[in-house]
Write a protein that holds these residues in place. Sequence first.
Motif, short mmCIF file in Angstrom:
data_model
loop_
_atom_site.label_atom_id
_atom_site.label_comp_id
_atom_site.label_asym_id
_atom_site.label_seq_id
_atom_site.Cartn_x
_atom_site.Cartn_y
_atom_site.Cartn_z
N SER A 78 42.10 -3.61 60.39
CA SER A 78 41.29 -4.29 61.06
C SER A 78 40.55 -5.37 60.16
O SER A 78 39.78 -4.65 59.29
CB SER A 78 40.23 -3.65 61.94
N GLN A 79 40.53 -6.58 60.03
CA GLN A 79 40.15 -7.43 59.07
C GLN A 79 38.44 -7.45 59.04
O GLN A 79 37.69 -7.34 58.41
CB GLN A 79 40.29 -8.81 59.22
N GLU A 80 37.95 -7.18 60.57
CA GLU A 80 36.73 -7.26 60.72
C GLU A 80 35.78 -6.00 60.11
O GLU A 80 34.77 -5.96 59.49
CB GLU A 80 36.43 -7.04 62.10
N PHE A 81 36.72 -4.65 60.29
CA PHE A 81 36.08 -3.38 59.66
C PHE A 81 36.30 -3.61 58.09
O PHE A 81 35.27 -3.15 57.60
CB PHE A 81 37.01 -2.37 60.22
N LYS A 82 37.18 -4.18 57.51
CA LYS A 82 37.23 -4.15 56.04
C LYS A 82 36.02 -5.25 55.67
O LYS A 82 35.53 -4.86 54.69
CB LYS A 82 38.62 -4.87 55.72
N ALA A 83 35.75 -5.97 56.24
CA ALA A 83 34.57 -6.98 56.06
C ALA A 83 33.19 -6.26 55.93
O ALA A 83 32.29 -6.43 55.11
CB ALA A 83 34.53 -8.41 56.79
N VAL A 84 32.99 -5.46 57.08
CA VAL A 84 31.94 -4.60 57.45
C VAL A 84 31.89 -3.49 56.02
O VAL A 84 30.89 -3.34 55.54
CB VAL A 84 31.79 -3.88 58.66
N LEU A 85 32.87 -2.77 55.74
CA LEU A 85 33.02 -1.70 54.82
C LEU A 85 32.61 -2.44 53.63
O LEU A 85 31.93 -1.90 52.65
CB LEU A 85 34.60 -1.36 54.83
N LYS A 86 33.25 -3.62 53.15
CA LYS A 86 32.81 -4.47 51.82
C LYS A 86 31.22 -4.79 51.88
O LYS A 86 30.52 -4.67 50.78
CB LYS A 86 33.73 -5.82 51.95
N LYS A 87 30.92 -5.18 52.95
CA LYS A 87 29.33 -5.48 53.00
C LYS A 87 28.63 -4.59 52.90
O LYS A 87 27.45 -4.43 52.14
CB LYS A 87 28.99 -6.24 54.81
N TYR A 88 28.63 -3.18 53.46
CA TYR A 88 27.66 -2.20 53.31
C TYR A 88 28.32 -1.07 52.50
O TYR A 88 27.37 -0.09 52.28
CB TYR A 88 27.49 -1.59 55.02
N ASP A 89 29.41 -1.11 51.70
CA ASP A 89 29.38 0.07 50.97
C ASP A 89 29.00 -0.47 49.49
O ASP A 89 29.87 -1.09 48.67
CB ASP A 89 31.04 0.17 50.84
N THR A 90 27.59 -0.31 49.57
CA THR A 90 26.94 -0.76 48.14
C THR A 90 27.38 0.01 47.16
O THR A 90 27.32 -0.48 45.78
CB THR A 90 25.65 -0.73 48.51
N ASP A 91 27.66 1.28 47.08
CA ASP A 91 27.90 2.08 45.91
C ASP A 91 29.45 2.04 45.66
O ASP A 91 29.95 2.73 44.82
CB ASP A 91 27.61 3.50 46.13
N GLN A 92 30.38 1.52 46.28
CA GLN A 92 31.72 1.17 46.17
C GLN A 92 32.69 2.40 46.14
O GLN A 92 33.43 2.80 45.37
CB GLN A 92 32.12 0.50 44.85
N SER A 93 32.20 3.41 47.21
CA SER A 93 32.73 4.84 47.17
C SER A 93 34.00 4.74 48.26
O SER A 93 34.65 5.61 48.19
CB SER A 93 31.68 5.76 47.70
N GLY A 94 33.94 3.64 48.94
CA GLY A 94 35.00 3.74 50.06
C GLY A 94 34.68 4.22 51.33
O GLY A 94 35.60 4.40 52.24
N THR A 95 33.46 4.72 51.32
CA THR A 95 32.73 5.39 52.49
C THR A 95 31.46 4.90 52.77
O THR A 95 30.98 4.40 51.83
CB THR A 95 32.95 7.08 52.39
#
Length: 224
Positions: free
Chosen positions: A188-205
């Motif tokens: 899901s490209q939308e989910f990837k975009a959301v993950l990139k937007k809110y994963d501020t500590d770059q933990s992948g979660t």
Amino acid sequence: DSERDVEEVDKAEELLRRRRHRRLAKPKFLCWTVGSKGIATGLFTAVFVALLLFFAALFQWAEADAETARNIEFVDLMRRVKKQLDSELYAELLDNIGADDVRGTEKFVSFANGGWQSFTAQSYFSSYYYSFTLATTIGYGEIVTYTPAGKILTMICILIALPFAVITYTRVADLLSSMTMKLLLKQSQEFKAVLKKYDTDQSGTLDHDELKLGFKDLGMPLSD
């Protein structure tokens, strides 16, 4: 320039606040990935299985001699009854009893070489099956204990194994849910975009708050 500096300071303070909140509300070791969840689930499952194997051995020890003695009495009784009944009526009686007139019952023992033995593959599996029905509260009832030691072990098994069963089932369900979500959202490209937007500590979660914001962006708001 001063306004830009103030804005950058505000962003930095907000980032620090969110990271501090994350550390206080959700310790980092609880933010598991599917891999670490799988390891933890496997360990709990192994402990649960080992616990049931241990109780199965105890049930063999507690019940085998008593069941052997009952089988000897039963076989002798059926031999005498057989002499008093015709073959058709005797066969009907055996069907209603549900036990073989030579082998007797084989719950915690198995019949082999003209006698009853414990700790064989068949008898141990029956004992393990009995332990499993106790831990999972299924309680079919086709296998029961008769000795005082067996009854006490039954109560202890339920008290100890039942919590492990609940924890194991919960972890397995959580793992399957995580794996399913990962597979569904992987492309899901939308989910990837959301993950990139809110994963501020770059933990992948995403922690709970980030996940709520992300699903809100996807049009699927989560309740508190």
